[in-house]
Design an enzyme around this catalytic site. Structure first.
Site, PDB file in Angstrom:
ATOM      1  N   PRO A  91      36.300  39.695 -41.203  1.00  0.00           N
ATOM      2  CA  PRO A  91      36.775  39.796 -42.590  1.00  0.00           C
ATOM      3  C   PRO A  91      38.195  39.266 -42.756  1.00  0.00           C
ATOM      4  O   PRO A  91      38.656  39.073 -43.873  1.00  0.00           O
ATOM      5  CB  PRO A  91      36.709  41.308 -42.878  1.00  0.00           C
ATOM      6  CG  PRO A  91      36.707  41.970 -41.544  1.00  0.00           C
ATOM      7  CD  PRO A  91      36.079  41.012 -40.596  1.00  0.00           C
ATOM      8  N   GLU A 118      35.087  48.228 -34.180  1.00  0.00           N
ATOM      9  CA  GLU A 118      36.340  47.979 -34.915  1.00  0.00           C
ATOM     10  C   GLU A 118      36.738  46.507 -34.868  1.00  0.00           C
ATOM     11  O   GLU A 118      37.812  46.133 -35.331  1.00  0.00           O
ATOM     12  CB  GLU A 118      37.470  48.842 -34.345  1.00  0.00           C
ATOM     13  CG  GLU A 118      37.411  50.296 -34.758  1.00  0.00           C
ATOM     14  CD  GLU A 118      37.345  50.468 -36.273  1.00  0.00           C
ATOM     15  OE1 GLU A 118      38.166  49.882 -36.984  1.00  0.00           O
ATOM     16  OE2 GLU A 118      36.440  51.178 -36.737  1.00  0.00           O
ATOM     17  N   ARG A 156      20.627  24.584 -45.467  1.00  0.00           N
ATOM     18  CA  ARG A 156      20.068  23.958 -46.680  1.00  0.00           C
ATOM     19  C   ARG A 156      20.734  22.624 -47.009  1.00  0.00           C
ATOM     20  O   ARG A 156      20.226  21.873 -47.830  1.00  0.00           O
ATOM     21  CB  ARG A 156      20.074  24.928 -47.856  1.00  0.00           C
ATOM     22  CG  ARG A 156      21.403  25.355 -48.369  1.00  0.00           C
ATOM     23  CD  ARG A 156      21.218  26.594 -49.247  1.00  0.00           C
ATOM     24  NE  ARG A 156      20.234  26.395 -50.306  1.00  0.00           N
ATOM     25  CZ  ARG A 156      20.443  25.709 -51.407  1.00  0.00           C
ATOM     26  NH1 ARG A 156      21.620  25.155 -51.606  1.00  0.00           N
ATOM     27  NH2 ARG A 156      19.509  25.566 -52.315  1.00  0.00           N
ATOM     28  N   ASP A 171      24.191  21.924 -57.235  1.00  0.00           N
ATOM     29  CA  ASP A 171      24.318  23.375 -57.090  1.00  0.00           C
ATOM     30  C   ASP A 171      25.715  23.827 -57.499  1.00  0.00           C
ATOM     31  O   ASP A 171      26.681  23.044 -57.411  1.00  0.00           O
ATOM     32  CB  ASP A 171      24.150  23.783 -55.616  1.00  0.00           C
ATOM     33  CG  ASP A 171      22.702  24.071 -55.242  1.00  0.00           C
ATOM     34  OD1 ASP A 171      21.888  24.259 -56.144  1.00  0.00           O
ATOM     35  OD2 ASP A 171      22.425  24.107 -54.030  1.00  0.00           O
TER      36      ASP A 171
HETATM   37  N1  SAM Z   1      38.252  46.769 -38.183  1.00  0.00           N
HETATM   38  C1  SAM Z   1      37.994  45.443 -38.671  1.00  0.00           C
HETATM   39  C2  SAM Z   1      39.017  45.094 -39.739  1.00  0.00           C
HETATM   40  O1  SAM Z   1      39.496  45.981 -40.396  1.00  0.00           O
HETATM   41  O2  SAM Z   1      39.324  43.903 -39.920  1.00  0.00           O
HETATM   42  C3  SAM Z   1      36.603  45.350 -39.249  1.00  0.00           C
HETATM   43  C4  SAM Z   1      35.533  45.381 -38.202  1.00  0.00           C
HETATM   44  S1  SAM Z   1      33.898  45.250 -38.866  1.00  0.00           S
HETATM   45  C5  SAM Z   1      33.474  46.940 -39.046  1.00  0.00           C
HETATM   46  C6  SAM Z   1      32.938  44.751 -37.481  1.00  0.00           C
HETATM   47  C7  SAM Z   1      32.590  43.283 -37.425  1.00  0.00           C
HETATM   48  O3  SAM Z   1      31.854  42.930 -38.584  1.00  0.00           O
HETATM   49  C8  SAM Z   1      33.739  42.324 -37.391  1.00  0.00           C
HETATM   50  O4  SAM Z   1      34.249  42.163 -36.085  1.00  0.00           O
HETATM   51  C9  SAM Z   1      33.123  41.042 -37.910  1.00  0.00           C
HETATM   52  O5  SAM Z   1      32.457  40.322 -36.881  1.00  0.00           O
HETATM   53  C10 SAM Z   1      32.080  41.564 -38.880  1.00  0.00           C
HETATM   54  N2  SAM Z   1      32.493  41.474 -40.284  1.00  0.00           N
HETATM   55  C11 SAM Z   1      32.755  42.502 -41.114  1.00  0.00           C
HETATM   56  N3  SAM Z   1      33.074  42.082 -42.331  1.00  0.00           N
HETATM   57  C12 SAM Z   1      33.005  40.738 -42.323  1.00  0.00           C
HETATM   58  C13 SAM Z   1      33.252  39.730 -43.285  1.00  0.00           C
HETATM   59  N4  SAM Z   1      33.618  40.016 -44.527  1.00  0.00           N
HETATM   60  N5  SAM Z   1      33.085  38.447 -42.913  1.00  0.00           N
HETATM   61  C14 SAM Z   1      32.716  38.122 -41.652  1.00  0.00           C
HETATM   62  N6  SAM Z   1      32.486  39.045 -40.688  1.00  0.00           N
HETATM   63  C15 SAM Z   1      32.624  40.337 -41.006  1.00  0.00           C
END
Ligand code: SAM
Length: 247
Positions: A91, A118, A156, A171
């Site tokens: 994220p 995490e 796609r 698109d």
């Molecule tokens: N503790 C992290 C933080 O606050 O940035 C979030 C960890 S999340 C619970 C677990 C995993 O989900 C991440 O390591 C990532 O691979 C994935 N993930 C969660 N949200 C995402 C997003 N918006 N985009 C891409 N990957 C995401």
């Protein structure tokens, strides 16, 4: 094009990748999706892929060694180029856009790393990944759904994956604007009629109407997109008039 996905939950991909456009693209040999279980690269007897965070705090962090080893093994096993992109889903990454998807679709191979818990040890982002991608400003439980989004959006765009590649070219986002509204039969539904111009058979008029509706939607819903859109003077005037109407 080959996707190499590193995950501790490979079975999550079964459903989404076995239907519709992606399944057909795989059948036709346009894309290959290789799933690699990170746990197979764990070296202790419990096959641990996570550990407590240094410095304390909640939750667990994915260990670096199995991920580094998995990437090395995938790169040598599939004979990947040294500069194959290694994308960490997080994220905290660059927000995924259609431009990034278009750029990704030019690669022969992409490695996608799915985090859990995490997140992953910081050294994966620092010393292994070549880019970090986010699929939106919200937190998922893991990177698997994010990887599926990337695979879907990229697939796609590969010629032959959807019925006609032209259909992806107008698109939403591909043109820089939101797409015009679409209608199908019946022409009259519960008292609501399809815009008359669409039934006229006049293709020039239909194109003009679609472009205007595209501009209207974008101006009302996503005015931020207009900043980088390629508009004629007349189109800018149309958009400005719309904005004045709104004020
Ligand atoms: N503790 C992290 C933080 O606050 O940035 C979030 C960890 S999340 C619970 C677990 C995993 O989900 C991440 O390591 C990532 O691979 C994935 N993930 C969660 N949200 C995402 C997003 N918006 N985009 C891409 N990957 C995401």
């Amino acid at each position: 094009m080959r996707f190499h996905v590193l995950t501790i939950f490979p079975a999550m991909f079964d459903g989404p990748l076995s239907e519709s456009i992606i399944a057909r693209a795989v059948e036709r040999g346009l894309v290959e999706i290789h799933l690699h279980d990170i746990r197979e690269y764990a070296t202790d007897r419990h096959r641990s892929v996570d550990d407590y965070p240094y410095g304390g705090g909640y939750g667990m962090v994915m260990k670096p060694e199995p991920i580094f080893d998995a990437v090395r093994s995938v790169k040598s096993g599939a004979d990947l180029a040294d500069d194959t992109p290694i994308t960490l889903l997080t994220p905290q990454g660059t927000p995924l856009t259609q431009r990034i998807v278009e750029q990704m679709a030019t690669n022969e191979d992409i490695i996608l790393i799915c985090g859990r818990y995490e997140g992953v040890d910081g050294r994966v982002a620092e010393n292994l990944a070549t880019c970090e991608i986010s699929v939106g400003d919200y937190v998922l439980s893991g990177g698997e759904l994010a990887a599926m989004i990337v695979i879907d959006a990229v697939t796609r765009l590969i010629p032959g994956a959807v019925g006609s590649i032209e259909s992806t070219q107008d698109d939403t986002f591909s043109t820089g604007l939101l797409q015009f509204p679409q209608y199908t039969r019946p022409a009259l539904h519960e008292g609501s009629e399809v815009p008359e111009v669409l039934l006229s058979g006049n293709h020039a008029e239909i194109e003009r109407w679609r472009r205007r509706e595209s501009l209207r939607r974008t101006a009302l819903r996503r005015p931020d997109l207009l900043e980088s859109a390629d508009l004629s003077v007349e189109e800018w005037e149309f958009v400005e008039a719309l904005c004045e109407e709104q004020d």
